[in-house]
Scaffold this motif. Structure first.
Motif, PDB file in Angstrom:
ATOM      1  N   ILE A 104       0.839  -1.206   0.000  1.00  0.00           N
ATOM      2  CA  ILE A 104       0.000   0.000   0.000  1.00  0.00           C
ATOM      3  C   ILE A 104       0.872   1.254   0.000  1.00  0.00           C
ATOM      4  CG2 ILE A 104      -1.647   1.349   1.361  1.00  0.00           C
ATOM      5  CD1 ILE A 104      -2.859  -1.353   2.270  1.00  0.00           C
ATOM      6  N   ALA A 105       1.928   1.244   0.819  1.00  0.00           N
ATOM      7  CA  ALA A 105       2.819   2.410   0.885  1.00  0.00           C
ATOM      8  C   ALA A 105       3.527   2.637  -0.445  1.00  0.00           C
ATOM      9  CB  ALA A 105       3.843   2.221   2.005  1.00  0.00           C
ATOM     10  N   ALA A 106       3.944   1.546  -1.113  1.00  0.00           N
ATOM     11  CA  ALA A 106       4.634   1.681  -2.395  1.00  0.00           C
ATOM     12  C   ALA A 106       3.706   2.254  -3.456  1.00  0.00           C
ATOM     13  CB  ALA A 106       5.172   0.323  -2.837  1.00  0.00           C
ATOM     14  N   ILE A 107       2.448   1.829  -3.453  1.00  0.00           N
ATOM     15  CA  ILE A 107       1.491   2.343  -4.440  1.00  0.00           C
ATOM     16  C   ILE A 107       1.121   3.787  -4.110  1.00  0.00           C
ATOM     17  CG2 ILE A 107      -0.789   2.026  -5.467  1.00  0.00           C
ATOM     18  CD1 ILE A 107      -0.457  -0.974  -5.010  1.00  0.00           C
ATOM     19  N   ASP A 130       4.039  10.468  -6.655  1.00  0.00           N
ATOM     20  CA  ASP A 130       4.992  10.854  -7.698  1.00  0.00           C
ATOM     21  C   ASP A 130       4.274  11.310  -8.964  1.00  0.00           C
ATOM     22  OD1 ASP A 130       7.186  10.338  -6.121  1.00  0.00           O
ATOM     23  OD2 ASP A 130       7.687   8.413  -7.059  1.00  0.00           O
ATOM     24  N   GLU A 131       3.249  10.561  -9.365  1.00  0.00           N
ATOM     25  CA  GLU A 131       2.493  10.946 -10.566  1.00  0.00           C
ATOM     26  C   GLU A 131       1.852  12.324 -10.371  1.00  0.00           C
ATOM     27  OE1 GLU A 131       2.282   9.259 -13.399  1.00  0.00           O
ATOM     28  OE2 GLU A 131       3.200   7.359 -12.817  1.00  0.00           O
ATOM     29  N   ARG A 132       1.348  12.582  -9.183  1.00  0.00           N
ATOM     30  CA  ARG A 132       0.749  13.892  -8.878  1.00  0.00           C
ATOM     31  C   ARG A 132       1.814  14.986  -8.940  1.00  0.00           C
ATOM     32  NH1 ARG A 132      -1.089  17.956  -8.926  1.00  0.00           N
ATOM     33  NH2 ARG A 132      -2.793  18.913  -7.766  1.00  0.00           N
ATOM     34  N   VAL A 145      13.747  14.306 -13.074  1.00  0.00           N
ATOM     35  CA  VAL A 145      13.008  13.881 -11.883  1.00  0.00           C
ATOM     36  C   VAL A 145      12.208  12.617 -12.187  1.00  0.00           C
ATOM     37  CG1 VAL A 145      11.149  14.488 -10.278  1.00  0.00           C
ATOM     38  CG2 VAL A 145      12.881  16.190 -10.883  1.00  0.00           C
ATOM     39  N   ILE A 146      11.523  12.601 -13.332  1.00  0.00           N
ATOM     40  CA  ILE A 146      10.741  11.434 -13.714  1.00  0.00           C
ATOM     41  C   ILE A 146      11.639  10.210 -13.870  1.00  0.00           C
ATOM     42  CG2 ILE A 146       9.241  10.438 -15.487  1.00  0.00           C
ATOM     43  CD1 ILE A 146       8.192  13.238 -16.054  1.00  0.00           C
ATOM     44  N   GLU A 147      12.800  10.396 -14.502  1.00  0.00           N
ATOM     45  CA  GLU A 147      13.732   9.280 -14.691  1.00  0.00           C
ATOM     46  C   GLU A 147      14.160   8.691 -13.339  1.00  0.00           C
ATOM     47  OE1 GLU A 147      17.826   8.507 -17.209  1.00  0.00           O
ATOM     48  OE2 GLU A 147      17.707  10.290 -15.944  1.00  0.00           O
ATOM     49  N   LYS A 148      14.369   9.541 -12.357  1.00  0.00           N
ATOM     50  CA  LYS A 148      14.773   9.079 -11.029  1.00  0.00           C
ATOM     51  C   LYS A 148      13.623   8.349 -10.325  1.00  0.00           C
ATOM     52  CE  LYS A 148      16.501  10.745  -6.569  1.00  0.00           C
ATOM     53  NZ  LYS A 148      16.905  11.949  -5.783  1.00  0.00           N
ATOM     54  N   ASP A 149      12.404   8.846 -10.481  1.00  0.00           N
ATOM     55  CA  ASP A 149      11.247   8.277  -9.783  1.00  0.00           C
ATOM     56  C   ASP A 149      10.753   6.973 -10.404  1.00  0.00           C
ATOM     57  OD1 ASP A 149      11.236  10.405  -8.030  1.00  0.00           O
ATOM     58  OD2 ASP A 149       9.651  11.507  -9.090  1.00  0.00           O
ATOM     59  N   GLU A 150      10.867   6.869 -11.720  1.00  0.00           N
ATOM     60  CA  GLU A 150      10.148   5.832 -12.465  1.00  0.00           C
ATOM     61  C   GLU A 150      10.430   4.393 -12.038  1.00  0.00           C
ATOM     62  OE1 GLU A 150       7.003   5.780 -14.498  1.00  0.00           O
ATOM     63  OE2 GLU A 150       8.179   7.525 -15.098  1.00  0.00           O
ATOM     64  N   PRO A 151      11.683   3.982 -11.797  1.00  0.00           N
ATOM     65  CA  PRO A 151      11.908   2.568 -11.468  1.00  0.00           C
ATOM     66  C   PRO A 151      11.113   2.060 -10.271  1.00  0.00           C
ATOM     67  CG  PRO A 151      13.980   3.616 -12.049  1.00  0.00           C
ATOM     68  CD  PRO A 151      12.954   4.722 -11.962  1.00  0.00           C
ATOM     69  N   SER A 152      10.828   2.918  -9.307  1.00  0.00           N
ATOM     70  CA  SER A 152      10.057   2.484  -8.139  1.00  0.00           C
ATOM     71  C   SER A 152       8.577   2.301  -8.466  1.00  0.00           C
ATOM     72  CB  SER A 152      10.209   3.499  -6.996  1.00  0.00           C
ATOM     73  OG  SER A 152       9.559   4.731  -7.320  1.00  0.00           O
ATOM     74  N   PRO A 206       6.308  -2.312  -7.201  1.00  0.00           N
ATOM     75  CA  PRO A 206       5.296  -2.973  -6.351  1.00  0.00           C
ATOM     76  C   PRO A 206       4.427  -3.961  -7.112  1.00  0.00           C
ATOM     77  CG  PRO A 206       4.748  -0.651  -6.717  1.00  0.00           C
ATOM     78  CD  PRO A 206       6.149  -0.848  -7.199  1.00  0.00           C
ATOM     79  N   TYR A 207       4.176  -3.700  -8.375  1.00  0.00           N
ATOM     80  CA  TYR A 207       3.313  -4.585  -9.170  1.00  0.00           C
ATOM     81  C   TYR A 207       4.065  -5.851  -9.571  1.00  0.00           C
ATOM     82  CZ  TYR A 207       1.219  -0.018  -9.118  1.00  0.00           C
ATOM     83  OH  TYR A 207       0.735   1.186  -8.683  1.00  0.00           O
ATOM     84  N   ASP A 208       5.325  -5.694  -9.974  1.00  0.00           N
ATOM     85  CA  ASP A 208       6.163  -6.868 -10.242  1.00  0.00           C
ATOM     86  C   ASP A 208       6.356  -7.681  -8.967  1.00  0.00           C
ATOM     87  OD1 ASP A 208       6.404  -6.142 -12.857  1.00  0.00           O
ATOM     88  OD2 ASP A 208       8.558  -5.721 -12.804  1.00  0.00           O
ATOM     89  N   GLY A 209       6.524  -6.984  -7.849  1.00  0.00           N
ATOM     90  CA  GLY A 209       6.711  -7.671  -6.570  1.00  0.00           C
ATOM     91  C   GLY A 209       5.491  -8.485  -6.179  1.00  0.00           C
TER      92      GLY A 209
END
Length: 227
Positions: free
Chosen positions: A46-49, A55-57, A150-157, A161-164
């Protein structure tokens, strides 16, 4: 002509991104609703999502600030240029707004399909940002480059959660045909929809911000965006 071409390209690029970032965080609200019902004790997921949503906001707010500083509104693009919109429509035969959240809550099969769609979409977004960071037109706009960094830094996370969840629950990863659908949607946007929008003389700018009817009002991005 070159100056007009550059402005048109950047305006259209920003308009597509601001739509997709807004669609991203509003759609994640639906995902969070499902996860909180399905797995109320999975606080890490839940925290990861929730971070993904925040981030999207944040990305949306940065693009909005970019437009505000330029003194123009985004073009009035719609869900036809939304990557996640098209992916959901193909995979679920429903728009995002029409998706049956309760059905996703009740079905592991539907929820894992949604996880794969989100993961592929986020990974596609990361690869596209890497390309744009080296694009000669984009590189001339320092504020836009900072946003994409900024987006490039944020995106991998964002897909983690979905792959996990898929791994933890013994579900399969995306297959070749799902990756092919993702590639088709991306190619459709770049090779068909983007040129049509670019050459459309009747394409009008929005008169209001796309988040005007969000439950929470827009706020400035935490990152300063200046030219």
């Amino acid at each position: 002509m070159s100056a007009w071409f550059r402005r048109r390209y950047l305006d259209l690029l920003g308009s597509i991104y601001i739509y997709n970032e807004h669609r991203g965080y509003t759609a994640i609200d639906r995902v969070l609703e499902a996860v909180r019902v399905r797995s109320p004790d999975d606080h890490a997921l839940i925290a990861a999502i929730e971070k993904h949503r925040a981030d999207e906001r944040k990305h949306y707010a940065m693009f909005r600030r970019w437009f505000e500083l330029r003194g123009v509104m985004p073009f009035g693009v719609d869900r036809t240029i939304g990557h996640i919109d098209r992916f959901v429509e193909i995979m679920f035969r429903s728009t995002i707004d029409g998706l049956d959240t309760q059905a996703v809550i009740d079905s592991d099969r539907l929820f894992e399909r949604l996880c794969r769609v989100i993961s592929l979409t986020e990974q596609r977004g990361y690869r596209q940002v890497e390309i744009l960071l080296n694009h000669p037109i984009v590189r001339r706009d320092k504020a836009l480059i900072r946003i994409f960094q900024v987006i490039e830094k944020d995106e991998p996370s964002h897909w983690a959660p979905y792959d996990g969840w898929l791994r933890t629950h013994g579900k399969r990863q995306p297959r070749w045909w799902e990756q092919a659908i993702d590639g088709f949607i991306h190619s459709e946007l770049l090779l068909l929809k983007l040129p049509i929008l670019f050459l459309n003389p009747w394409l009008r700018r929005r008169s209001d911000w796309v988040d005007a009817h969000d439950p929470r009002p827009a706020t400035a991005a935490p990152l300063a965006v200046s030219h």
